[in-house]
Design a protein around this motif. Sequence first.
Motif, mmCIF file in Angstrom:
data_model
loop_
_atom_site.group_PDB
_atom_site.id
_atom_site.type_symbol
_atom_site.label_atom_id
_atom_site.label_comp_id
_atom_site.label_asym_id
_atom_site.label_seq_id
_atom_site.Cartn_x
_atom_site.Cartn_y
_atom_site.Cartn_z
ATOM 1 N N TYR A 543 0.866 -1.189 0.000
ATOM 2 C CA TYR A 543 0.000 0.000 0.000
ATOM 3 C C TYR A 543 0.898 1.232 0.000
ATOM 4 C CZ TYR A 543 -3.264 3.574 1.666
ATOM 5 O OH TYR A 543 -4.012 4.721 1.795
ATOM 6 N N ALA A 544 0.833 2.031 -1.076
ATOM 7 C CA ALA A 544 1.736 3.173 -1.246
ATOM 8 C C ALA A 544 0.929 4.399 -1.687
ATOM 9 C CB ALA A 544 2.813 2.855 -2.280
ATOM 10 N N PRO A 545 0.369 5.146 -0.722
ATOM 11 C CA PRO A 545 -0.392 6.354 -1.073
ATOM 12 C C PRO A 545 0.527 7.500 -1.458
ATOM 13 C CG PRO A 545 -0.297 6.111 1.292
ATOM 14 C CD PRO A 545 0.368 4.887 0.718
ATOM 15 N N THR A 546 -0.012 8.482 -2.172
ATOM 16 C CA THR A 546 0.791 9.602 -2.631
ATOM 17 C C THR A 546 0.704 10.786 -1.688
ATOM 18 O OG1 THR A 546 1.300 10.963 -4.586
ATOM 19 C CG2 THR A 546 -1.019 10.742 -3.986
ATOM 20 N N GLU A 569 -6.549 -14.054 7.786
ATOM 21 C CA GLU A 569 -5.265 -14.729 7.627
ATOM 22 C C GLU A 569 -4.888 -14.844 6.147
ATOM 23 O OE1 GLU A 569 -3.322 -15.607 10.075
ATOM 24 O OE2 GLU A 569 -4.737 -14.941 11.609
ATOM 25 N N GLY A 570 -3.595 -14.989 5.909
ATOM 26 C CA GLY A 570 -3.121 -15.228 4.546
ATOM 27 C C GLY A 570 -2.694 -13.988 3.802
ATOM 28 N N PHE A 571 -2.745 -12.803 4.462
ATOM 29 C CA PHE A 571 -2.345 -11.556 3.809
ATOM 30 C C PHE A 571 -1.322 -10.826 4.675
ATOM 31 C CE2 PHE A 571 -6.513 -12.453 2.067
ATOM 32 C CZ PHE A 571 -6.354 -12.184 0.713
ATOM 33 N N THR A 572 -0.350 -10.207 4.025
ATOM 34 C CA THR A 572 0.634 -9.356 4.692
ATOM 35 C C THR A 572 0.573 -7.979 4.058
ATOM 36 O OG1 THR A 572 2.106 -11.210 5.151
ATOM 37 C CG2 THR A 572 3.066 -9.015 5.230
ATOM 38 N N LEU A 573 0.377 -6.948 4.880
ATOM 39 C CA LEU A 573 0.214 -5.586 4.374
ATOM 40 C C LEU A 573 1.503 -4.796 4.580
ATOM 41 C CD1 LEU A 573 -1.941 -3.838 3.050
ATOM 42 C CD2 LEU A 573 -2.643 -3.067 5.316
ATOM 43 N N LEU A 574 2.128 -4.389 3.478
ATOM 44 C CA LEU A 574 3.313 -3.532 3.502
ATOM 45 C C LEU A 574 2.857 -2.101 3.238
ATOM 46 C CD1 LEU A 574 5.590 -5.680 1.136
ATOM 47 C CD2 LEU A 574 5.410 -5.869 3.625
ATOM 48 N N VAL A 575 3.201 -1.162 4.115
ATOM 49 C CA VAL A 575 2.742 0.218 3.979
ATOM 50 C C VAL A 575 3.950 1.132 3.786
ATOM 51 C CG1 VAL A 575 1.391 2.075 4.999
ATOM 52 C CG2 VAL A 575 0.801 -0.311 5.489
ATOM 53 N N ARG A 576 3.903 1.920 2.712
ATOM 54 C CA ARG A 576 4.985 2.863 2.433
ATOM 55 C C ARG A 576 4.399 4.268 2.314
ATOM 56 N NH1 ARG A 576 10.255 2.529 0.864
ATOM 57 N NH2 ARG A 576 11.151 4.243 -0.338
ATOM 58 N N ALA A 577 4.683 5.109 3.326
ATOM 59 C CA ALA A 577 4.252 6.503 3.289
ATOM 60 C C ALA A 577 5.136 7.277 2.316
ATOM 61 C CB ALA A 577 4.320 7.121 4.680
ATOM 62 N N HIS A 578 4.612 8.379 1.782
ATOM 63 C CA HIS A 578 5.374 9.205 0.846
ATOM 64 C C HIS A 578 6.591 9.806 1.541
ATOM 65 C CE1 HIS A 578 6.225 12.419 -2.075
ATOM 66 N NE2 HIS A 578 5.569 11.687 -2.938
ATOM 67 N N TYR A 579 7.685 9.972 0.810
ATOM 68 C CA TYR A 579 8.929 10.430 1.410
ATOM 69 C C TYR A 579 8.864 11.888 1.873
ATOM 70 C CZ TYR A 579 9.721 12.323 -3.319
ATOM 71 O OH TYR A 579 9.587 12.978 -4.518
ATOM 72 N N GLY A 582 7.229 12.615 7.584
ATOM 73 C CA GLY A 582 8.047 11.963 8.583
ATOM 74 C C GLY A 582 7.338 10.764 9.176
ATOM 75 N N GLU A 583 7.768 10.399 10.385
ATOM 76 C CA GLU A 583 7.203 9.235 11.057
ATOM 77 C C GLU A 583 5.743 9.473 11.407
ATOM 78 O OE1 GLU A 583 8.001 6.505 15.057
ATOM 79 O OE2 GLU A 583 9.238 8.242 14.594
ATOM 80 N N ASP A 584 4.910 8.468 11.219
ATOM 81 C CA ASP A 584 3.486 8.547 11.536
ATOM 82 C C ASP A 584 3.196 7.697 12.762
ATOM 83 O OD1 ASP A 584 0.629 9.255 10.736
ATOM 84 O OD2 ASP A 584 0.534 7.073 10.798
ATOM 85 N N ALA A 585 2.528 8.297 13.766
ATOM 86 C CA ALA A 585 2.290 7.611 15.034
ATOM 87 C C ALA A 585 1.386 6.401 14.859
ATOM 88 C CB ALA A 585 1.681 8.591 16.044
ATOM 89 N N VAL A 586 0.322 6.555 14.068
ATOM 90 C CA VAL A 586 -0.622 5.447 13.892
ATOM 91 C C VAL A 586 0.053 4.283 13.184
ATOM 92 C CG1 VAL A 586 -2.791 4.755 12.824
ATOM 93 C CG2 VAL A 586 -2.590 7.005 13.875
ATOM 94 N N LEU A 587 0.830 4.592 12.154
ATOM 95 C CA LEU A 587 1.508 3.547 11.405
ATOM 96 C C LEU A 587 2.513 2.803 12.286
ATOM 97 C CD1 LEU A 587 1.565 2.338 8.613
ATOM 98 C CD2 LEU A 587 3.268 4.017 7.935
ATOM 99 N N SER A 588 3.239 3.548 13.109
ATOM 100 C CA SER A 588 4.194 2.911 14.024
ATOM 101 C C SER A 588 3.477 2.004 15.018
ATOM 102 C CB SER A 588 4.995 3.979 14.780
ATOM 103 O OG SER A 588 5.727 4.782 13.887
ATOM 104 N N ASP A 589 2.332 2.454 15.497
ATOM 105 C CA ASP A 589 1.572 1.641 16.452
ATOM 106 C C ASP A 589 1.056 0.366 15.796
ATOM 107 O OD1 ASP A 589 0.114 1.327 19.061
ATOM 108 O OD2 ASP A 589 -1.607 1.428 17.722
ATOM 109 N N LEU A 590 0.577 0.467 14.560
ATOM 110 C CA LEU A 590 0.077 -0.713 13.853
ATOM 111 C C LEU A 590 1.192 -1.729 13.634
ATOM 112 C CD1 LEU A 590 -2.236 1.034 11.229
ATOM 113 C CD2 LEU A 590 -2.976 -0.373 13.139
ATOM 114 N N GLN A 591 2.398 -1.243 13.335
ATOM 115 C CA GLN A 591 3.511 -2.174 13.151
ATOM 116 C C GLN A 591 3.878 -2.836 14.476
ATOM 117 O OE1 GLN A 591 6.888 -1.945 10.422
ATOM 118 N NE2 GLN A 591 8.117 -1.298 12.159
#
Length: 771
Positions: A543-546, A569-579, A582-591
């Motif tokens: 998942y790579a939003p702009t 089950e059976g899915f892995t979600l890779l998330v890439r925020a736009h460069y 900076g760091e996102d609190a929600v994304l860090s918590d989900l990881q």
Amino acid sequence: MPRFSIIVPARNAQRHLRTCLESVLSQSFGEVQLIVVDAGSTDHTAAIATEFTRLDPRVLLLTSRRTGDEDAALRLGADRASGEYLLLLSADDVLTPHALEVLDRALTAAKDPQVLVFAHRTDDWQGRPQQLRGVVPPSRSDDGGTAGPAARPALLRLPPLRANRVLRRDFCAPNGPGPFPGADPEPVFAYRSLLDAETVATTPELCLVRRVQRDPRVPATERRCDPASLKGFEELLTRVQGDPALARLVLERMVRTVLDELARPGSASRSETAAFFRAAADSCARWRRFTAGGLPGLGGLRARGVLTGSRPAFLAGQALDRARKRLLESRERIGRRATGQAVKVARRVGGMLPIRRDLALYCSYWGASTGSNPGAIHARARQLAPGVRGVWVLTQKGAETVPPGTDHVLLRSPKFWWYVTRAGWLVTNSGLGLVHPKRPGQRFLMTHHGTPLKKMGLDQLDHPACSAKVNWNRLMGMVGQWDFSLSSNRHSTEVWDRVFPGTFESLEAGYPRNDVLATADAAEVLRVRAELGIPAGTTAILYAPTHRDHQREFRLQLDLARLCRALGEGFTLLVRAHYFYGEDAVLSDLQRRGLVRDVSLHPCVEELMLAADALVTDYSSILFDYADLDRPIVVHAPDWEVYRETRGVYFDLLSGRPGETPGLVTADEDTLAHAFRSGAWDSGHSAGLRAAFRERFCTHDDGLAAERVVRTLFLGGQEVPPVLPLAGRAHAPSPREAQRLVAEEAAVIGRQGDRSGAAAMDARTDTRAHQ
């Protein structure tokens, strides 16, 4: 009863109040009461707050009779609060997206402690993020409740603010065990909240952004240099005197507060300042036994004057600090002048020397990395044109992240200007910061860094949300220096030629960074998946939003926790925020909770594409690159109309017409999850749309783009390979294909080994029979 009561005292706060209130009311967590207390404003503060009360029943507007008294406003707001927890904000504060959701989750995990302390960040007046502050990693004593004040020295060293903590309302009640909002100065309130609480929790998540005003000399509304403000510190010192370490911390904070007050300009008279100094000196004298050996972090004559009660020492320290500041400013001016002279010398001398055709200067993303198209060109040039030395232009931060031994110069340093006047080749995907014309004989290649869906260059003029801050004269001046403009398809060629008017030659050769998408083999695909920790047999979704020009901070357009639950089950979600973000609190918590893998800082986006079974994006140019792999693409576009109006686009990505829409389109989490569970993401219809999309936009990405660029630039156009037709072109195998190919190869090797073993056994049998 709401979970949170948020109190915002406001006095002439029209500049930022709207942003503050919107950051609260737009939270994904809605159990909130928002109390705005107007402290006698003479601007539009009350009108703005009234507007919000009409729009949202959760907003309550109160008016304090004590004009300009923030403490009185806080007390009034606390009296009317009904939530379980109190959060005390300034009108200049902004909650990060999903902050309340993060806080609620942390409170629940800690079994509803009396106090929860969280991280905050400070932005300067231009909105540029400064360092993250107040980050406290949970320790054994802070994982749901601390035993007592002696276990909390790290917390007491945090910035003593009201806004970087939430407090249970019954703890802060007028007759409760903790401090009542507005009853103490801010640092005393912050210390008391930690010392009075029986249970304290922490979270390292970023939940608050503080905004620094442009002019720090603006006088504060509260009375300055008030000796009564020292009483709170005296009470704290009396309470903790049995613990010398804690007492020293509190005394240090008191002295710092005194020094800040004495240094802050305002309306206090000389006699009031002198009285405040004497009161502070008297307080320090009573607690002098804790100052043996000095206080940690406090030194100099000013602090010594306060601690010893010597006003001459304090004034001498003030004068010395001013002199030191002037000296540092002089040194900085001299340093800037010296650097400027060195730059002039480097440019002048370098400009007199011949251009070096064996030197190429590379720059990627304004000096942040050594990747993308310039990186792929550099790597190929080292193989095909080893006589051309490559030197990278990097920022200080970029130089810290590249592999050791990378030949580089720092952007805009004297050495940079020396190289930029000598290099025969300039290769960049963004800009080199050139403020003077390149020399005759130098060749400049602009590689760009994406296929344009969104409006670019001069086409942005009709969209002020993204073009208001562009220096068009400087941009067009840089365009005038281009000799080549790299393109990967006809659409890009036409756009670049129109929006960046210049005399450059369009080099329609493909994007070198995408070569690996055509040349990677099965082993490479599986290696990347293993390094990312993707379990075998699962479907990896990238998942790579702009970036959105109308939003300052990164905001997830998906409820990722909900999506993960719906996928199962059976899915892995890779998330890439736009460069850009900076760091996102929600994304860090989900990881941290194991729901997603945050790959925002992964150095190579091409590897992420190789590892993914499917791409989910919105309007990012990554969809054009990922299409090279001929793998499923899902366009998740919940705000297409807003994006199209604010940024502008070149075609309707959601039209469903062949050549415009690359696959399935979704607008909410349920539809997106259903698409993957039902198999619609990889249907024949999606494959047909993807084929038409690839035919239009993937015409030149055949794995030979870097070689075509290197041979055109550095080798005089010799033996430039033709573009391979799309129909007969190879690309990296999908993860499932890679697994099958590796398994088949292993089986073949196994059969060959069996045959070899059988042949050897037969040979030994024949030998024994012969003997």
